[in-house]
Design a protein around this motif. Structure first.
Motif, mmCIF file in Angstrom:
data_model
loop_
_atom_site.group_PDB
_atom_site.id
_atom_site.type_symbol
_atom_site.label_atom_id
_atom_site.label_comp_id
_atom_site.label_asym_id
_atom_site.label_seq_id
_atom_site.Cartn_x
_atom_site.Cartn_y
_atom_site.Cartn_z
ATOM 1 N N UNK A 277 56.110 30.033 -30.943
ATOM 2 C CA UNK A 277 55.660 31.082 -31.789
ATOM 3 C C UNK A 277 53.904 30.928 -32.333
ATOM 4 N N UNK A 278 53.861 29.448 -32.627
ATOM 5 C CA UNK A 278 52.436 29.786 -33.434
ATOM 6 C C UNK A 278 51.169 29.915 -32.249
ATOM 7 N N UNK A 279 51.839 29.631 -31.247
ATOM 8 C CA UNK A 279 50.472 30.143 -30.343
ATOM 9 C C UNK A 279 50.490 31.052 -29.119
ATOM 10 N N UNK A 280 51.690 31.707 -29.453
ATOM 11 C CA UNK A 280 51.414 32.692 -29.615
ATOM 12 C C UNK A 280 50.728 34.124 -30.873
ATOM 13 N N UNK A 281 50.601 33.691 -31.711
ATOM 14 C CA UNK A 281 50.463 34.609 -32.562
ATOM 15 C C UNK A 281 48.571 34.025 -32.727
ATOM 16 N N UNK A 282 48.410 32.898 -32.762
ATOM 17 C CA UNK A 282 46.810 32.535 -31.953
ATOM 18 C C UNK A 282 46.714 33.451 -30.569
ATOM 19 N N UNK A 283 47.034 32.931 -29.649
ATOM 20 C CA UNK A 283 46.584 34.061 -28.614
ATOM 21 C C UNK A 283 46.658 35.607 -28.654
ATOM 22 N N UNK A 284 47.944 36.185 -29.904
ATOM 23 C CA UNK A 284 47.349 37.842 -29.824
ATOM 24 C C UNK A 284 46.149 37.836 -30.796
ATOM 25 N N UNK A 285 46.717 37.529 -32.093
ATOM 26 C CA UNK A 285 45.335 37.186 -33.309
ATOM 27 C C UNK A 285 44.014 36.997 -31.834
ATOM 28 N N UNK A 286 43.568 36.234 -30.807
ATOM 29 C CA UNK A 286 42.376 35.636 -29.976
ATOM 30 C C UNK A 286 42.062 36.784 -28.940
ATOM 31 N N UNK A 287 42.723 37.473 -29.076
ATOM 32 C CA UNK A 287 43.077 37.848 -28.042
ATOM 33 C C UNK A 287 42.633 39.492 -28.079
ATOM 34 N N UNK A 288 42.876 40.102 -29.476
ATOM 35 C CA UNK A 288 42.569 41.381 -30.234
ATOM 36 C C UNK A 288 41.091 40.970 -30.187
ATOM 37 N N UNK B 265 37.899 43.513 -28.741
ATOM 38 C CA UNK B 265 36.819 44.216 -29.173
ATOM 39 C C UNK B 265 35.391 43.406 -29.107
ATOM 40 N N UNK B 266 35.476 42.793 -29.263
ATOM 41 C CA UNK B 266 33.777 41.769 -29.222
ATOM 42 C C UNK B 266 33.404 41.850 -30.558
ATOM 43 N N UNK B 267 34.546 40.889 -31.275
ATOM 44 C CA UNK B 267 33.623 41.155 -32.690
ATOM 45 C C UNK B 267 32.928 39.685 -32.633
ATOM 46 N N UNK C 266 35.683 21.257 -22.102
ATOM 47 C CA UNK C 266 37.072 20.513 -22.244
ATOM 48 C C UNK C 266 38.217 21.864 -23.181
ATOM 49 N N UNK C 267 37.635 22.838 -23.752
ATOM 50 C CA UNK C 267 38.458 23.433 -24.806
ATOM 51 C C UNK C 267 37.700 25.247 -24.183
ATOM 52 N N UNK C 268 38.328 25.738 -22.862
ATOM 53 C CA UNK C 268 37.711 26.671 -22.396
ATOM 54 C C UNK C 268 37.904 28.174 -23.302
ATOM 55 N N UNK C 269 37.321 28.683 -23.478
ATOM 56 C CA UNK C 269 37.985 29.851 -23.518
ATOM 57 C C UNK C 269 37.877 31.528 -22.571
ATOM 58 N N UNK C 270 39.428 31.346 -23.319
ATOM 59 C CA UNK C 270 39.555 32.724 -22.175
ATOM 60 C C UNK C 270 39.453 34.092 -22.230
ATOM 61 N N UNK C 271 38.919 34.908 -21.627
ATOM 62 C CA UNK C 271 39.116 36.513 -21.798
ATOM 63 C C UNK C 271 39.822 36.565 -22.647
ATOM 64 N N UNK C 272 40.001 37.859 -23.568
ATOM 65 C CA UNK C 272 40.977 38.253 -24.597
ATOM 66 C C UNK C 272 41.434 39.059 -23.779
#
Length: 241
Positions: A118-129, A133-135, A207-213
């Motif tokens: 659940x936490x993982x889903x929320x983080x992915x959703x938040x950082x995906x958005x 939108x490229x903030x 070690x901590x790559x950032x994935x595309x939104x």
């Protein structure tokens, strides 16, 4: 003895006998099963004898069922109506269903997985958005929105939330945890989780790559359906959402 007294005695004796018989009838009926219920219990005893239950367990079950039937049959209730078929009742006795709380207690790791997802889903959703939108907030949180940081933070959070819920649930022995202790444990859990989150946010680079939104959004959708399956499969009732 007068003639009137002589004639009164038999009548009084007969009336007394009728009263005694009437008084005995309810007791007699209350200690015997009806023919249908008696046959059910005979089949029930035979069915339980074919199982691996101990003699004490069988006796206790049969006595409990008989007492219930004696109390209910006066209302016209049959054993079949109360317990279902003999086979169904036997299965219920041999393999009793656990209550949701018992299932939850027996599946701590599954519950931790559910809360972690659940936490993982929320983080992915938040950082995906945010990534979509490229903030500027996305650029300033390069460590916090890395996939490794999200995974570890979610896993620790899932373990902590499951343990916290387990601690806050009523104990089987009836002992109550004071309100201030519950508040203290809740605050402590939040502080520990925030420390983990802050530490993971410092990790940057390969070690901590950032994935595309869009990748985070896809992962969030997949995790959502995986979590729904997990909750139905294990009947998880203790989680934040």
């Amino acid at each position: 003895m007068s003639e009137s007294e002589t004639s009164k005695t038999p009548r009084n004796a007969a009336a007394g006998a009728k009263q005694a018989k009437a008084a005995e009838r309810p007791v007699h009926e209350a200690t015997e099963l009806t023919k249908r219920n008696a046959e059910y219990m005979r089949q029930m005893r035979k069915s339980l004898d074919a199982t691996a239950l101990s003699g004490e367990k069988k006796t206790a079950v049969l006595n409990e069922m008989t007492s219930t039937l004696l109390a209910e049959q006066g209302r016209g209730t049959t054993a079949r109506q109360l317990y279902g078929t003999v086979q169904e009742r036997t299965e219920e006795i041999v393999n009793p269903k656990k209550t949701p709380v018992e299932r939850q207690k027996a599946n701590y790791w599954v519950t931790a997985l559910d809360n972690g997802l659940m936490l993982f889903m929320i983080f992915c959703l938040m950082y995906g958005i945010m990534g979509f939108i490229g903030t500027n907030a996305t650029k300033n949180s390069a460590g916090a929105n890395g996939i490794t940081a999200i995974l570890i933070t979610s896993a620790i959070g899932g373990l902590g939330v499951a343990k916290l819920f387990e601690y806050l649930m009523p104990a089987k022995d009836g002992k109550k945890v004071s309100l201030w202790k519950k508040i203290a444990w809740s605050v402590l859990a939040i502080i520990v989780w925030m420390l983990v989150f802050t530490t993971m946010s410092m990790i940057q680079g390969p070690l901590n790559p950032v994935l595309p939104g869009i990748a985070y959004l896809i992962i969030a959708v997949v995790v959502f359906f995986a979590r729904m399956w997990l909750k139905r499969r294990f009947n998880i009732t203790t989680s934040m959402f």
